[in-house]
Design a protein around this motif. Sequence first.
Motif, mmCIF file in Angstrom:
data_model
loop_
_atom_site.group_PDB
_atom_site.id
_atom_site.type_symbol
_atom_site.label_atom_id
_atom_site.label_comp_id
_atom_site.label_asym_id
_atom_site.label_seq_id
_atom_site.Cartn_x
_atom_site.Cartn_y
_atom_site.Cartn_z
ATOM 1 N N ALA A 1 0.988 -1.125 -0.063
ATOM 2 C CA ALA A 1 0.053 -0.019 0.058
ATOM 3 C C ALA A 1 0.773 1.284 0.034
ATOM 4 O O ALA A 1 2.066 0.999 0.294
ATOM 5 N N CYS A 2 0.399 2.342 -0.450
ATOM 6 C CA CYS A 2 1.081 3.621 -0.539
ATOM 7 C C CYS A 2 1.407 3.883 0.920
ATOM 8 O O CYS A 2 0.590 4.175 1.943
ATOM 9 N N PRO A 3 2.782 4.319 1.029
ATOM 10 C CA PRO A 3 3.141 4.736 2.454
ATOM 11 C C PRO A 3 2.777 5.939 2.826
ATOM 12 O O PRO A 3 2.741 6.598 4.279
ATOM 13 N N THR A 4 2.165 6.895 1.957
ATOM 14 C CA THR A 4 1.809 8.219 2.239
ATOM 15 C C THR A 4 0.180 7.971 2.735
ATOM 16 O O THR A 4 -0.153 8.792 3.822
ATOM 17 N N CYS A 5 -0.688 7.314 1.954
ATOM 18 C CA CYS A 5 -2.081 7.509 2.292
ATOM 19 C C CYS A 5 -2.622 6.081 2.420
ATOM 20 O O CYS A 5 -3.911 5.822 2.739
ATOM 21 N N SER A 6 -1.882 5.044 2.235
ATOM 22 C CA SER A 6 -2.415 3.493 2.450
ATOM 23 C C SER A 6 -3.233 2.979 1.371
ATOM 24 O O SER A 6 -3.757 2.166 1.450
ATOM 25 N N SER A 7 -3.323 3.716 0.427
ATOM 26 C CA SER A 7 -4.306 3.262 -0.537
ATOM 27 C C SER A 7 -3.348 2.389 -1.643
ATOM 28 O O SER A 7 -2.075 2.277 -1.701
ATOM 29 N N GLY A 8 -3.901 1.479 -2.491
ATOM 30 C CA GLY A 8 -3.240 0.873 -3.562
ATOM 31 C C GLY A 8 -4.256 0.715 -4.831
ATOM 32 O O GLY A 8 -5.143 1.459 -4.911
ATOM 33 N N PRO A 9 -3.635 0.438 -5.854
ATOM 34 C CA PRO A 9 -2.346 -0.202 -5.772
ATOM 35 C C PRO A 9 -1.187 0.895 -5.996
ATOM 36 O O PRO A 9 -1.450 2.171 -6.279
ATOM 37 N N VAL A 10 0.017 0.413 -6.160
ATOM 38 C CA VAL A 10 1.018 1.576 -6.008
ATOM 39 C C VAL A 10 2.181 1.259 -7.499
ATOM 40 O O VAL A 10 3.479 1.537 -7.144
ATOM 41 N N ASP A 11 1.639 0.745 -8.351
ATOM 42 C CA ASP A 11 2.532 0.221 -9.537
ATOM 43 C C ASP A 11 2.161 1.063 -10.927
ATOM 44 O O ASP A 11 2.323 0.549 -11.922
ATOM 45 N N ILE A 12 1.418 2.012 -10.545
ATOM 46 C CA ILE A 12 1.024 3.018 -11.720
ATOM 47 C C ILE A 12 2.199 3.783 -12.114
ATOM 48 O O ILE A 12 2.713 4.333 -11.335
ATOM 49 N N ARG A 13 2.513 3.725 -13.416
ATOM 50 C CA ARG A 13 3.646 4.634 -14.090
ATOM 51 C C ARG A 13 3.227 6.106 -14.001
ATOM 52 O O ARG A 13 2.127 6.368 -14.583
ATOM 53 N N ASN A 14 4.232 7.096 -13.265
ATOM 54 C CA ASN A 14 3.734 8.471 -13.584
ATOM 55 C C ASN A 14 4.821 9.014 -14.441
ATOM 56 O O ASN A 14 5.719 9.663 -14.359
ATOM 57 N N LEU A 15 4.149 8.863 -15.803
ATOM 58 C CA LEU A 15 4.859 9.370 -17.035
ATOM 59 C C LEU A 15 4.801 11.023 -16.868
ATOM 60 O O LEU A 15 6.040 11.649 -17.521
ATOM 61 N N ALA A 16 3.942 11.769 -16.177
ATOM 62 C CA ALA A 16 4.174 13.239 -16.137
ATOM 63 C C ALA A 16 5.175 13.757 -15.380
ATOM 64 O O ALA A 16 5.762 14.597 -15.875
ATOM 65 N N ALA A 17 5.430 13.016 -14.228
ATOM 66 C CA ALA A 17 6.465 13.343 -13.401
ATOM 67 C C ALA A 17 7.971 13.299 -14.161
ATOM 68 O O ALA A 17 8.692 13.820 -14.086
ATOM 69 N N GLU A 18 7.968 12.003 -15.081
ATOM 70 C CA GLU A 18 9.073 11.869 -15.643
ATOM 71 C C GLU A 18 9.265 12.863 -16.694
ATOM 72 O O GLU A 18 10.645 13.360 -16.917
ATOM 73 N N ARG A 19 8.334 13.064 -17.463
ATOM 74 C CA ARG A 19 8.596 14.075 -18.472
ATOM 75 C C ARG A 19 8.683 15.422 -17.860
ATOM 76 O O ARG A 19 9.524 16.364 -18.579
ATOM 77 N N MET A 20 8.101 15.957 -16.895
ATOM 78 C CA MET A 20 8.426 17.170 -16.078
ATOM 79 C C MET A 20 9.983 17.294 -15.870
ATOM 80 O O MET A 20 10.518 18.236 -15.686
ATOM 81 N N ALA A 21 10.528 16.248 -15.539
ATOM 82 C CA ALA A 21 11.998 16.014 -14.869
ATOM 83 C C ALA A 21 13.126 15.962 -16.061
ATOM 84 O O ALA A 21 14.072 16.124 -15.764
ATOM 85 N N GLU A 22 12.504 15.519 -17.089
ATOM 86 C CA GLU A 22 13.615 14.905 -18.072
ATOM 87 C C GLU A 22 14.703 16.071 -18.680
ATOM 88 O O GLU A 22 15.600 15.854 -18.913
ATOM 89 N N ASN A 23 14.075 17.527 -18.608
ATOM 90 C CA ASN A 23 15.141 18.514 -19.123
ATOM 91 C C ASN A 23 15.785 19.321 -17.988
ATOM 92 O O ASN A 23 16.355 20.082 -18.041
ATOM 93 N N MET A 24 15.440 18.704 -16.715
ATOM 94 C CA MET A 24 16.154 19.442 -15.492
ATOM 95 C C MET A 24 17.524 18.624 -15.152
ATOM 96 O O MET A 24 17.608 17.672 -15.427
ATOM 97 N N ILE A 25 18.429 19.616 -14.515
ATOM 98 C CA ILE A 25 19.681 19.154 -14.269
ATOM 99 C C ILE A 25 19.955 18.816 -12.853
ATOM 100 O O ILE A 25 19.561 19.546 -12.074
ATOM 101 N N PHE A 26 20.520 17.609 -12.616
ATOM 102 C CA PHE A 26 20.395 16.941 -11.457
ATOM 103 C C PHE A 26 21.867 16.647 -10.898
ATOM 104 O O PHE A 26 22.558 16.136 -11.787
ATOM 105 N N PRO A 27 21.994 16.727 -9.800
ATOM 106 C CA PRO A 27 23.611 16.112 -9.282
ATOM 107 C C PRO A 27 23.452 14.672 -9.171
ATOM 108 O O PRO A 27 22.217 14.091 -9.079
ATOM 109 N N CYS A 28 24.378 13.980 -9.299
ATOM 110 C CA CYS A 28 24.685 12.609 -9.266
ATOM 111 C C CYS A 28 24.144 12.309 -7.707
ATOM 112 O O CYS A 28 24.539 13.065 -6.881
ATOM 113 N N ARG A 29 23.478 11.031 -7.472
ATOM 114 C CA ARG A 29 23.063 10.743 -6.273
ATOM 115 C C ARG A 29 24.210 10.513 -5.241
ATOM 116 O O ARG A 29 24.242 10.425 -4.082
#
Length: 203
Positions: A52-80
Amino acid sequence: MRASKKRTLEATSQDDSLLECPVCLESPILPPIKQCRLGHILCDSCSKAVEACPTCSSGPVDIRNLAAERMAENMIFPCRNAPNCQERMKYGMLSAHMAKCEYAPFPCPHSSPCKQAGFTMDPTAILNHLREVHEAKDNPLSAVSSGAASGTWRITNTQGLKSACWPPRIVSAFGEHFVVFTRADDASVMGWSNYSVWLQIVG
């Protein structure tokens, strides 16, 4: 019709927190970004480990969030692995970089490793771990000259063990630290034990 241009933006600490997994706290989450049905995100590994979701306890938690990936794709991040790794790159290049980053955390370097993991390339922390957990001993060198160093120590096997592992020895010379591992492996089929000694540089 004017073609749109994608801008490259430097990620801020706020952006990092928005793409942080609430379970393992890794940030930014590498693709694929997963979410629950209410939109709370988490990383792919954690989505497979929780029911279940650790934030709200709902499920499922395997939905891909393409919007978040596309929002971030042109942003510059430091290495982990910052601050050890100084590389900065577009979000879309992070996964490939992390797979080969030389500063990636690694497991215990002992010949019989313990369960502690996540060492960064910090020689002091590694040597202290070997001393405190694996009883590593510092072995002073008897002679150090340009291009050469020498030192001796003894190992004993008074109990006649066919398989054994001795505490590692830490040797420092020429501004570097080395760990010497010694072990015996049972070779009773051949009528003897096989002794092995190897040297590993730390850093």
